[in-house]
Design a protein around this motif. Structure first.
Motif, short mmCIF file in Angstrom:
data_model
loop_
_atom_site.label_atom_id
_atom_site.label_comp_id
_atom_site.label_asym_id
_atom_site.label_seq_id
_atom_site.Cartn_x
_atom_site.Cartn_y
_atom_site.Cartn_z
N PRO A 53 40.92 -1.37 2.27
CA PRO A 53 39.66 -0.58 2.87
C PRO A 53 38.17 -0.18 2.68
N ASP A 54 37.53 0.29 2.98
CA ASP A 54 36.91 1.16 2.20
C ASP A 54 37.33 2.42 1.18
N LEU A 55 36.87 2.77 0.36
CA LEU A 55 36.68 3.60 0.15
C LEU A 55 35.65 4.71 -0.73
N TYR A 56 35.74 5.62 -0.83
CA TYR A 56 34.94 7.07 -0.90
C TYR A 56 35.85 7.95 -1.94
N VAL A 57 35.02 9.11 -2.41
CA VAL A 57 35.29 9.74 -3.20
C VAL A 57 34.10 11.37 -2.77
N ARG A 58 34.51 12.32 -2.41
CA ARG A 58 34.16 13.38 -1.93
C ARG A 58 34.63 15.04 -2.64
#
Length: 207
Positions: A53-58
């Motif tokens: 899946p796509d991965l994001y850091v927030r």
């Protein structure tokens, strides 16, 4: 002390809002952006035989990770900067594997279905409220079981129970300045004392 907080299927408007809000306020992890983190995700997905899946850091001070499965779009995982700072590399991969477990098991679909049943039960005259409350209690137990399933997915990937336990320990009461002093064996002993304290019928129900 669960790794993931939610896996959500939402309506079209909410989906678009969440998607745009996430893209606009997070960093998209790719092989060219935070490549080490990207590699951890790819390795975990390959072990669990699931599409990456796509991965994001927030940016967020609350250690957390969650999965959003949006209808018709590629699902994505979000990790907060605070959990990246708190965990070791292997522990962070355990968190990613836990989130992949939600996707592997389609937990979001079943959670949505259960919520619809519960809301529908409230509309039934007479016993509707009782039926809905029963659904809610069982749903809560199911959610806990789902989290345990995803902890097992994490274990499949990292192949070390102490790594997964260390994640749970740090989420329960860890911070970067104390991380090096935390003791997994002492935390396991604490868990055993919890089991002993909740061994009576009331304790079993409350836990």
């Amino acid at each position: 002390m669960n790794l993931a907080r939610f896996c959500w299927h939402a309506g079209p408007v909410s989906e678009q809002v969440m998607l745009l809000e996430n893209i606009g306020t997070s960093v998209h992890v790719t092989e060219n952006q935070l490549s080490d983190l990207h590699q951890l995700m790819v390795e975990a997905a390959n072990i669990l035989c699931i599409e990456v899946p796509d991965l994001y850091v927030r940016q967020n001070p609350v250690p957390n990770a969650y999965t959003l499965a949006i209808g018709g779009r590629k699902p994505f995982v979000v990790v907060h900067t605070s959990i990246v700072e708190l965990l070791t590399r292997r522990e962070l991969q355990a968190v990613l594997a836990h989130e992949l477990g939600h996707l592997k098991c389609d937990h979001g679909i079943w959670l949505t279905f259960a919520n619809i049943l519960t809301l529908g039960a409230y509309t039934i005259p007479g016993l509707g409220s009782f039926i809905a409350q029963t659904f809610e209690e069982q749903l809560f137990r199911w959610v806990r079981a789902a989290e345990l399933t995803c902890d097992r997915a994490a274990l499949l990937v990292v192949q070390d129970p102490k790594v997964v336990i260390s994640v749970l320990m740090k989420l329960a009461g860890g911070c970067p300045s104390l991380a090096g002093q935390l003791n997994v064996d002492a935390f396991l002993e604490q868990a055993r004392s919890y089991d002993a304290a909740s061994s009576n019928p009331l304790g079993w129900y409350l836990r």
